[in-house]
Write a protein that holds these residues in place. Structure first.
Motif, short mmCIF file in Angstrom:
data_model
loop_
_atom_site.label_atom_id
_atom_site.label_comp_id
_atom_site.label_asym_id
_atom_site.label_seq_id
_atom_site.Cartn_x
_atom_site.Cartn_y
_atom_site.Cartn_z
N THR A 190 0.83 -1.22 0.00
CA THR A 190 0.00 0.00 0.00
C THR A 190 0.86 1.26 0.00
O THR A 190 0.53 2.24 -0.67
N SER A 191 1.98 1.24 0.71
CA SER A 191 2.88 2.40 0.73
C SER A 191 3.50 2.62 -0.64
O SER A 191 3.62 3.75 -1.12
N ASP A 192 3.87 1.50 -1.30
CA ASP A 192 4.48 1.60 -2.63
C ASP A 192 3.46 2.12 -3.64
O ASP A 192 3.78 2.95 -4.49
N ALA A 193 2.23 1.65 -3.54
CA ALA A 193 1.18 2.11 -4.45
C ALA A 193 0.95 3.61 -4.28
O ALA A 193 0.80 4.34 -5.26
N TYR A 194 0.95 4.08 -3.04
CA TYR A 194 0.75 5.50 -2.79
C TYR A 194 1.90 6.33 -3.36
O TYR A 194 1.70 7.36 -4.00
N ARG A 195 3.13 5.85 -3.15
CA ARG A 195 4.30 6.57 -3.68
C ARG A 195 4.25 6.68 -5.19
O ARG A 195 4.77 7.63 -5.78
N LYS A 196 3.62 5.70 -5.84
CA LYS A 196 3.56 5.69 -7.30
C LYS A 196 2.28 6.34 -7.84
O LYS A 196 1.96 6.21 -9.01
N GLY A 197 1.55 7.04 -6.96
CA GLY A 197 0.44 7.86 -7.43
C GLY A 197 -0.94 7.25 -7.38
O GLY A 197 -1.90 7.85 -7.87
N VAL A 198 -1.09 6.07 -6.81
CA VAL A 198 -2.42 5.47 -6.71
C VAL A 198 -3.25 6.26 -5.70
O VAL A 198 -2.75 6.62 -4.63
N SER A 199 -4.50 6.52 -6.03
CA SER A 199 -5.34 7.33 -5.15
C SER A 199 -5.65 6.59 -3.86
O SER A 199 -5.67 5.36 -3.81
N ILE A 200 -5.94 7.34 -2.81
CA ILE A 200 -6.28 6.76 -1.52
C ILE A 200 -7.54 5.91 -1.63
O ILE A 200 -7.67 4.88 -0.99
N ASP A 201 -8.47 6.32 -2.49
CA ASP A 201 -9.71 5.57 -2.65
C ASP A 201 -9.44 4.19 -3.25
O ASP A 201 -10.04 3.20 -2.85
N THR A 202 -8.55 4.14 -4.23
CA THR A 202 -8.22 2.87 -4.86
C THR A 202 -7.46 1.97 -3.89
O THR A 202 -7.70 0.77 -3.82
N ILE A 203 -6.53 2.55 -3.15
CA ILE A 203 -5.78 1.78 -2.16
C ILE A 203 -6.73 1.20 -1.12
O ILE A 203 -6.67 0.03 -0.77
N ARG A 204 -7.63 2.02 -0.66
CA ARG A 204 -8.59 1.61 0.35
C ARG A 204 -9.46 0.47 -0.17
O ARG A 204 -9.74 -0.50 0.53
N SER A 205 -9.90 0.59 -1.41
CA SER A 205 -10.77 -0.42 -2.01
C SER A 205 -10.01 -1.74 -2.23
O SER A 205 -10.50 -2.82 -1.88
#
Length: 338
Positions: free
Chosen positions: A287-302
């Motif tokens: 999840t941290s890597d996805a956030y660093r690469k620009g994935v939205s919080i909503d997508t990470i959460r889902s």
């Protein structure tokens, strides 16, 4: 205030204590049994720690555990403050447990004020101050896996599933063959059994795993199909609906602790310091890597199974919504969205 004769016997168990508290509210025995089912096995296991400590405290202080006053609960919590190093999270769990058998305790002004003091004195801390780079593990796993080596196949699939989705180990341990749906684009797996975040009105997790022709050795969808083919001879009965089987005979369904061990061993072989990081750290890393690469919080959460209103991750990050269910996996595996 005096203890009942029940305290003279051994601790009856958390489930029995909760059931007795329900019966004291004049519900029927059958209704009490039904009410117990509102609690998950993991919650009952967590509350067991509280109830054992509370039972012993009540024995030592001549208190009835099912009729205790608020001041006695405060004394119990203060006793824990003086004799343990428990943090705020543990005290909050104690409050939740005691609220089941002592209605009104959880919302009491003094109890809430005591918990606020605990938060100030012993605040909750992140499990990890930093996290490992998923690329280390992905590079380690980016090699062909012989179909004959069920052990390596199992370890690799479990680890990649966690990194591809950001889900909990509990979630992937609940994957059932009957729920796996394959298409020309990949695999979709709805999780129909109860998970940590299951509650009325909330959607169950659904894993989206697209085909990765660009990185065939890291293609989770292909790996699942290969795993099913290899394990088909071991699935002798219709009861074997679990995706994961133990790689050793008699190939029984693999439980969560077994899958956790597989992942931890994989991380260690890949070079992750497992004296610090557990198998559960895949969730933090992905999840941290996805956030660093620009994935939205909503997508990470889902993707990772946090509820839509959850602030566990969202209170620290706030990015635009990306609607594609494959966006999470695309970014973690560093592929262009498709």
């Amino acid at each position: 205030r005096s203890a009942t004769p029940a305290l003279e016997r051994a601790y009856p168990g958390g489930g029995s204590l909760i059931r007795q508290a329900f019966l004291m509210k004049h519900v029927s025995e059958k209704a009490a049994d039904t009410l117990i089912q509102s609690l998950s096995t993991s919650t009952l296991k967590q509350y067991e720690v509280t109830f054992k400590s509370w039972w012993k405290y009540c024995q030592d202080h001549n208190v009835n555990p099912l009729h205790a006053q608020v001041e006695e609960v405060i004394s119990f919590l203060q006793y824990l403050m003086e004799t343990t190093n428990y943090g705020y999270g543990t005290f909050n769990a104690h409050r939740s447990a005691l609220s089941l058998i002592l209605p009104g305790v959880g919302s009491n002004f003094l109890v809430k004020r005591f918990l606020k003091a605990v938060f100030n004195l012993r605040p909750s801390k992140p499990r990890y101050e930093n996290v490992w780079d998923p690329n280390i593990v992905l590079k380690f796993l980016d090699v062909p896996t012989p179909p004959s080596d069920l052990k390596k196949l199992s370890y690799k699939l479990a680890t990649l599933l966690l990194l591809a989705t950001g889900q909990r180990i509990q979630t992937i341990s609940l994957i059932r063959l009957s729920n796996i749906k394959t298409t020309s684009k990949g695999v979709t797996i709805p999780i129909t059994e109860r998970v940590k975040t299951s509650r009325p009105g909330c959607n169950q997790p659904c894993l989206h795993l697209k085909l990765f022709t660009e990185k065939p050795n890291l293609c989770v969808a292909t790996l699942i199909m290969k795993y099913l083919e290899v394990t088909r001879p071991f699935r002798e009965s219709s009861m074997d609906d679990n995706l994961f089987l133990c790689h050793q005979k008699p190939h029984r369904p693999a439980k969560r602790p077994t899958i956790s061990r597989w992942v931890k061993e994989t991380l260690k072989e890949a070079g992750v310091d497992t004296s610090i990081f557990s198998a559960y750290s895949t969730r933090h890393a992905a999840t941290s890597d996805a956030y660093r690469k620009g994935v939205s919080i909503d997508t990470i959460r889902s993707s990772a199974g946090w509820s839509p209103e959850s602030s566990v991750f969202a209170r620290f990050y706030n990015r635009p919504l990306t609607e594609s269910p494959n966006e999470f996996m695309n970014r973690v595996f560093q592929l262009d969205p498709n």
